[in-house]
Design an enzyme around this catalytic site. Sequence first.
Site, PDB file in Angstrom:
ATOM      1  N   LYS A  22       4.906   1.743  22.638  1.00  0.00           N
ATOM      2  CA  LYS A  22       3.890   2.743  22.278  1.00  0.00           C
ATOM      3  C   LYS A  22       2.898   2.170  21.259  1.00  0.00           C
ATOM      4  O   LYS A  22       1.689   2.292  21.414  1.00  0.00           O
ATOM      5  CB  LYS A  22       4.573   3.981  21.686  1.00  0.00           C
ATOM      6  N   ASN A  23       3.434   1.542  20.215  1.00  0.00           N
ATOM      7  CA  ASN A  23       2.564   1.111  19.122  1.00  0.00           C
ATOM      8  C   ASN A  23       1.753  -0.141  19.457  1.00  0.00           C
ATOM      9  O   ASN A  23       0.878  -0.519  18.675  1.00  0.00           O
ATOM     10  CB  ASN A  23       3.376   0.897  17.839  1.00  0.00           C
ATOM     11  N   ARG A  93      -2.262  10.632  15.093  1.00  0.00           N
ATOM     12  CA  ARG A  93      -2.971   9.867  14.057  1.00  0.00           C
ATOM     13  C   ARG A  93      -3.592   8.578  14.563  1.00  0.00           C
ATOM     14  O   ARG A  93      -4.617   8.121  14.060  1.00  0.00           O
ATOM     15  CB  ARG A  93      -1.954   9.478  12.992  1.00  0.00           C
ATOM     16  N   CYS A 117       0.188  14.780   7.307  1.00  0.00           N
ATOM     17  CA  CYS A 117       1.109  14.339   8.345  1.00  0.00           C
ATOM     18  C   CYS A 117       2.508  14.607   7.819  1.00  0.00           C
ATOM     19  O   CYS A 117       2.756  14.474   6.628  1.00  0.00           O
ATOM     20  CB  CYS A 117       0.892  12.855   8.577  1.00  0.00           C
ATOM     21  N   ARG A 122      -0.311   9.361   4.266  1.00  0.00           N
ATOM     22  CA  ARG A 122      -0.892   8.428   5.229  1.00  0.00           C
ATOM     23  C   ARG A 122      -2.421   8.414   5.215  1.00  0.00           C
ATOM     24  O   ARG A 122      -3.073   8.798   6.176  1.00  0.00           O
ATOM     25  CB  ARG A 122      -0.375   8.726   6.637  1.00  0.00           C
ATOM     26  N   ASP A 305      10.537   2.886  11.161  1.00  0.00           N
ATOM     27  CA  ASP A 305      10.708   3.643  12.404  1.00  0.00           C
ATOM     28  C   ASP A 305      12.145   3.601  12.932  1.00  0.00           C
ATOM     29  O   ASP A 305      12.435   4.222  13.962  1.00  0.00           O
ATOM     30  CB  ASP A 305       9.740   3.127  13.483  1.00  0.00           C
ATOM     31  N   ILE A 327       8.272   2.989   2.798  1.00  0.00           N
ATOM     32  CA  ILE A 327       6.928   3.010   3.419  1.00  0.00           C
ATOM     33  C   ILE A 327       6.294   4.403   3.335  1.00  0.00           C
ATOM     34  O   ILE A 327       5.131   4.545   2.979  1.00  0.00           O
ATOM     35  CB  ILE A 327       6.992   2.569   4.903  1.00  0.00           C
ATOM     36  N   ARG A 397       6.499  12.261  22.651  1.00  0.00           N
ATOM     37  CA  ARG A 397       5.340  11.461  22.242  1.00  0.00           C
ATOM     38  C   ARG A 397       5.661   9.981  22.328  1.00  0.00           C
ATOM     39  O   ARG A 397       4.770   9.169  22.582  1.00  0.00           O
ATOM     40  CB  ARG A 397       4.960  11.784  20.788  1.00  0.00           C
TER      41      ARG A 397
HETATM   42  C1  UD1 Z   1       2.170   2.339  12.043  1.00  0.00           C
HETATM   43  C2  UD1 Z   1       2.990   2.792  13.223  1.00  0.00           C
HETATM   44  C3  UD1 Z   1       4.120   3.703  12.764  1.00  0.00           C
HETATM   45  C4  UD1 Z   1       4.929   3.014  11.668  1.00  0.00           C
HETATM   46  C5  UD1 Z   1       4.040   2.487  10.569  1.00  0.00           C
HETATM   47  C6  UD1 Z   1       4.778   1.640   9.546  1.00  0.00           C
HETATM   48  C7  UD1 Z   1       1.357   2.813  15.014  1.00  0.00           C
HETATM   49  C8  UD1 Z   1       0.546   3.621  15.966  1.00  0.00           C
HETATM   50  N1  UD1 Z   1       2.112   3.502  14.133  1.00  0.00           N
HETATM   51  O1  UD1 Z   1       1.598   3.502  11.463  1.00  0.00           O
HETATM   52  O2  UD1 Z   1       4.934   3.997  13.872  1.00  0.00           O
HETATM   53  O3  UD1 Z   1       5.836   3.945  11.110  1.00  0.00           O
HETATM   54  O4  UD1 Z   1       2.999   1.663  11.123  1.00  0.00           O
HETATM   55  O5  UD1 Z   1       5.404   0.584  10.155  1.00  0.00           O
HETATM   56  O6  UD1 Z   1       1.366   1.597  15.064  1.00  0.00           O
HETATM   57  N2  UD1 Z   1      -1.725   3.313   3.839  1.00  0.00           N
HETATM   58  C9  UD1 Z   1      -2.672   3.479   2.861  1.00  0.00           C
HETATM   59  N3  UD1 Z   1      -4.004   3.382   3.217  1.00  0.00           N
HETATM   60  C10 UD1 Z   1      -4.392   3.118   4.499  1.00  0.00           C
HETATM   61  C11 UD1 Z   1      -3.408   2.927   5.485  1.00  0.00           C
HETATM   62  C12 UD1 Z   1      -2.080   3.035   5.123  1.00  0.00           C
HETATM   63  O7  UD1 Z   1      -2.352   3.725   1.709  1.00  0.00           O
HETATM   64  O8  UD1 Z   1      -5.611   3.050   4.753  1.00  0.00           O
HETATM   65  C13 UD1 Z   1      -0.283   3.414   3.488  1.00  0.00           C
HETATM   66  C14 UD1 Z   1       0.431   4.546   4.224  1.00  0.00           C
HETATM   67  O9  UD1 Z   1       0.287   5.765   3.544  1.00  0.00           O
HETATM   68  C15 UD1 Z   1       1.856   4.059   4.257  1.00  0.00           C
HETATM   69  C16 UD1 Z   1       1.693   2.543   4.358  1.00  0.00           C
HETATM   70  O10 UD1 Z   1       0.365   2.246   3.954  1.00  0.00           O
HETATM   71  O11 UD1 Z   1       2.504   4.363   3.041  1.00  0.00           O
HETATM   72  C17 UD1 Z   1       1.913   1.981   5.754  1.00  0.00           C
HETATM   73  O12 UD1 Z   1       1.159   2.714   6.691  1.00  0.00           O
HETATM   74  P1  UD1 Z   1       0.560   2.062   7.994  1.00  0.00           P
HETATM   75  O13 UD1 Z   1       1.139   0.706   8.221  1.00  0.00           O
HETATM   76  O14 UD1 Z   1      -0.914   2.181   7.974  1.00  0.00           O
HETATM   77  O15 UD1 Z   1       1.118   3.035   9.113  1.00  0.00           O
HETATM   78  P2  UD1 Z   1       0.385   3.366  10.435  1.00  0.00           P
HETATM   79  O16 UD1 Z   1      -0.438   2.189  10.830  1.00  0.00           O
HETATM   80  O17 UD1 Z   1      -0.247   4.704  10.353  1.00  0.00           O
END
Ligand code: UD1
Length: 417
Positions: A22-23, A93, A117, A122, A305, A327, A397
Amino acid sequence: MDKLVVEGGAPLRGEVRVSGAKNAALPILCASLLTAEPLTLTNLPRLNDVRTMETLLSQMGAKSERIDGSAIVLDAAHIDWPLAPYELVKTMRASILALGPLLARCGEARVSLPGGCAIGLRPVDQHVKGLIAMGAQIDLDHGYINAHSTRLAGAKYVFDVVTVTGTENLMMAATLASGMTILENAAHEPEVVDLALCLNAMGARVTGAGSDRITIEGVERLHAATHAIMPDRIETGTFVAAAAAAGDDVAIIGARPDTLEAVRDKLAEAGADIASDNSTIRVRRAKPLRCANIRTAPYPSFPTDMQAQFMALATIADGTSVITETIFENRMMHVQELRRMGAAIEVEGNTAIVKGVGALTGANVMATDLRASACLVIAGLIADGMTTIDRIYHLDRGYERIEEKLSALGARISRIK
Ligand code: UD1
């Protein structure tokens, strides 16, 4: 609303095939926006999130044609409407992944902010700051990110936090920028590497994906390509955990064991007998489960995850397991549901202290997010009696036909409408 009913105690035995990730699929679907030529994807998982992304792309004007259940041709020759509306973004998201490609290809994008979320705040500040560093003008109005630019310009961007979709968004945007982009403190996740492979097949020049420094040399245009989506490491890990908890002898085939080292190590520490070759993981359980501590962190450490699924198993292991989530700030919602099934879990901040009990008992429980749902399925498989899991739209999902796959292994699990 569909529910799953699980009758615990049936040992899992046999072979199960893993679906596409999926990711990896979600960013790669968005990568189709970067070219006017067709992008053919195979091994695409049949998931609600994938369907949502297809709807999003088609609303923008992209065409998609299914060749068979798991192959698709995407054609974004014309993008009429570079918009990701709130109605779709709120359900997924990952829609934010359209921002970078739209801006790079069309010079404009309007993407709804994902908003709150269930598993944490996030934010998407890193996506926005990185695009600004590449010359984009971005403002926020009425809950939308409005982005404009002439051709984006290559830049050096150091992420403040490691973000998977943030890395992917900027990597995609940079493929069509002028000059060189260097992303530092980039995410190492295998899905980032899969996206880079697809982008390079489309004519991009991306190097270093899988390390913390990714370099992208911008090109004028990308072209048609065919790409096979990598196997889903979280689905794989979920089956490994289910087999470790409720299995007798299970072979998980079509997998990428090299992307699951931390998960395999921890489940082996917890007492599972795990053997792997290039594409199969075989899990047997001869001994009782033992406690093990985990701490989630970016790849290659233990994935957030897989935290909930591991906790299901820890509930019946000998001794006390300490599970720390680093995380996301609110990713322990499965704890209260596991407690309803008899688990002994204390939570202190983002740490769960799980004291193994002799057995769980079936109960009515509620899925609160995608991976929490998988945790409850595993708990149901090992519990005495019946477990009914409500709100399984979360599960749909991200897991393809999970009840069919588990039934084929001998689980007593069925969906009720
Ligand atoms: C992706 C995965 C999700 C997984 C996560 C962490 C997809 C579609 N989803 O989510 O399944 O659980 O990685 O491995 O690939 N953060 C910030 N600012 C930002 C972006 C992120 O502070 O602009 C923080 C988030 O709040 C979180 C951390 O960084 O605490 C990691 O988030 P992130 O790696 O971005 O998760 P996703 O990419 O949304």
